[in-house]
Design an enzyme around this catalytic site. Sequence first.
Site, mmCIF file in Angstrom:
data_model
loop_
_atom_site.group_PDB
_atom_site.id
_atom_site.type_symbol
_atom_site.label_atom_id
_atom_site.label_comp_id
_atom_site.label_asym_id
_atom_site.label_seq_id
_atom_site.Cartn_x
_atom_site.Cartn_y
_atom_site.Cartn_z
ATOM 1 N N PRO A 1 1.181 7.538 1.261
ATOM 2 C CA PRO A 1 2.230 8.537 1.021
ATOM 3 C C PRO A 1 1.766 9.911 1.489
ATOM 4 O O PRO A 1 0.633 10.315 1.231
ATOM 5 C CB PRO A 1 2.401 8.496 -0.500
ATOM 6 C CG PRO A 1 2.018 7.104 -0.870
ATOM 7 C CD PRO A 1 0.902 6.738 0.063
ATOM 8 N N CYS A 2 2.655 10.620 2.181
ATOM 9 C CA CYS A 2 2.212 11.819 2.895
ATOM 10 C C CYS A 2 2.785 13.119 2.354
ATOM 11 O O CYS A 2 2.569 14.170 2.942
ATOM 12 C CB CYS A 2 2.580 11.697 4.373
ATOM 13 S SG CYS A 2 4.364 11.505 4.649
#
Length: 658
Positions: free
Chosen positions: A132-133
Amino acid sequence: MEQLCLPLDLYTEKPDHKTWFQDILAVLEVEQETAWVDWFGKSLRKFMIQQGHTPIKTLSLFSGGGGLDIAFHDAGFEIIQMVELETKYVKTLQQNSQQDKWLEGCQPICINVKDYTPQDNLKVDFIIGGPPCQTFSAAGRRAAGVSGKNDVRGTLFQEYVRILEILQPKGFLFENVYGITGANDGQAWQEIQLAFRKVGYKIYFRVLDAADYGVPQHRERLFIVGLKEGEYLFPYPTHGPDSLNQQQYYSAEEAVKGADILNVEVGIGGRFGHLLELIPPGLNYSFYTKEMGYPQPIFSWRSKFSDFLYKADPEKPVRTIKAQGGQYTGPFSWENRKFSVAELKRLQTIPDNYDLVGNRQVCIEQIGNSVPPQLGRILALSILEQVMKVKLPFSISYLPENKKLGFRQRKRKLTEVYLKKATIAIADLYKLKKIVTLTSFEYNETGKYIRYLSPDFAWTKKSNVGSQKINISYDLNNSCWSIVASLNEIEQGKSKFIIDIYPSYGYDDWGICTNSVKLCSQDLDMQVFTSLWKAFEEKLIEVTGKADLVQLSGYYQYDAQISGVMNFDSKLQIDDFWRVVQYVTKCIGIAKQLSAEELADKWCVEKKHIYSYLKCLRVMGYEVRNHNTNPQMIVGKYLIPYAFPTLNPKSVQLRKKL
């Protein structure tokens, strides 16, 4: 079909094969027409099966809705397991792993990657995935930097490294937002590179724009390819100005043609929904700013995210589709409506018959978080040839290591393009008499009303639980806007303090057709102070159409466009806290990250009281940030963005604590 074994000296020969991608299309018998990327994926998958090469056993981590899995599965990689934490996304993976579905035969596993340990007998050749960014994203950078590894989501790459060390595949592909390279002043990026190298991988990385690879969407992402041995070069763009044969981008209009738009209503509703119609395709809320030439600005320059009221240009790829967003988060269609889920899938190159499970928002999350499959397919082919040594019946042209792509440079020139569009659009609106300016506007209004201020800073006409009744009187004219607030009936000449507001030096044209604003309080009270600003904002919106006070002052990272001078009744005994409020109103100690010592110096108070004063400011509706509210901020520093209270029921900061 006869295989053409084309020897490639990838590191010495010039990439002069300008039609290499067209050759691939020819081999796969694909024409570049609407939804051609779906046919590309199907034909590629069929072709790889026909060639009979041994499938490359692959593990997918952080699989989400399956964007990378679609891409690598199409290119002949056998996805052994897909590891994903979110149950709602795993349902999509399970649906599409069934017989005759796009990911037939793949095995989804719903588990936190921190709890995932590969079985002893699991052998894989390759690993794909991107943690997840959000912690490295533009939203994360909005408040001076990015959270990076200070956020738990920023440390998930360590789990990726842990699994790499256990399985020791030939290589891996890691995807993330490009903001990862600047997190914590680049320190996090250095640590990430070192971590991969420590477990035995030489890494190659580039920031790529998905539009350069046949995706009808500009989407910049960092890709890292790690290898146990050998070398790797990224493939040349297949589309756009950097492609070898100058192949035009895949346009949004061509991509969504014929997609299902049933049950999609025209318009987007809400307070700002009506503004969408007049925005030229390709522009966003900034159309309504002074900088774009709008004669009666509603918004301040760069005061919103770039996707706020963003309307797609049908002739070009759209801007990045976001996984999360509010009512006004684009892209919106040039037909002045939301895009349907089917259209958004097309814009992300997710196949039409790939089922996304969930309601609209869950589907958008999966779309916005995924790697566009068409970009993934081209990368997968490049890995097949260079890493897995599969002989392909077509050549791929590769980017020399020092070759710079031009998408950033082109992006910097877009403001000029947008300004030209805005100028033409505004001229047309004048002709149609759809713009009302306040330049020579004669305005007079007086009156009284009762409002209620809630604990969550809602400003309402009706009483709510815990709300405070506020009496307001006003006299608005071209010389001065005078607003008076009191907890009781308003009496003449009883002001305990007055805040005089003027346009800052150099901002004489502040767009409200009056020389000054005077906020008068008949009580030395925190709630009355906040109410005065709320009452001013209410009239500002009503008379000028501006979105809020922030649009009058300007985004805090620029010089404030308004100045306030707060004076007290000379008979009052004023404590140090109200002196602090006086300084803040005058823009002293705001808009910069400052330590308690620095604030104490600016406000002429003792350092030991600063924290309690900041907490009181939050009680008054000021947005006060520190490391606890925004992990990207330096420990021990505080930030007050604006000289006036800005918290409201929708504020993210409202739910955070110092």
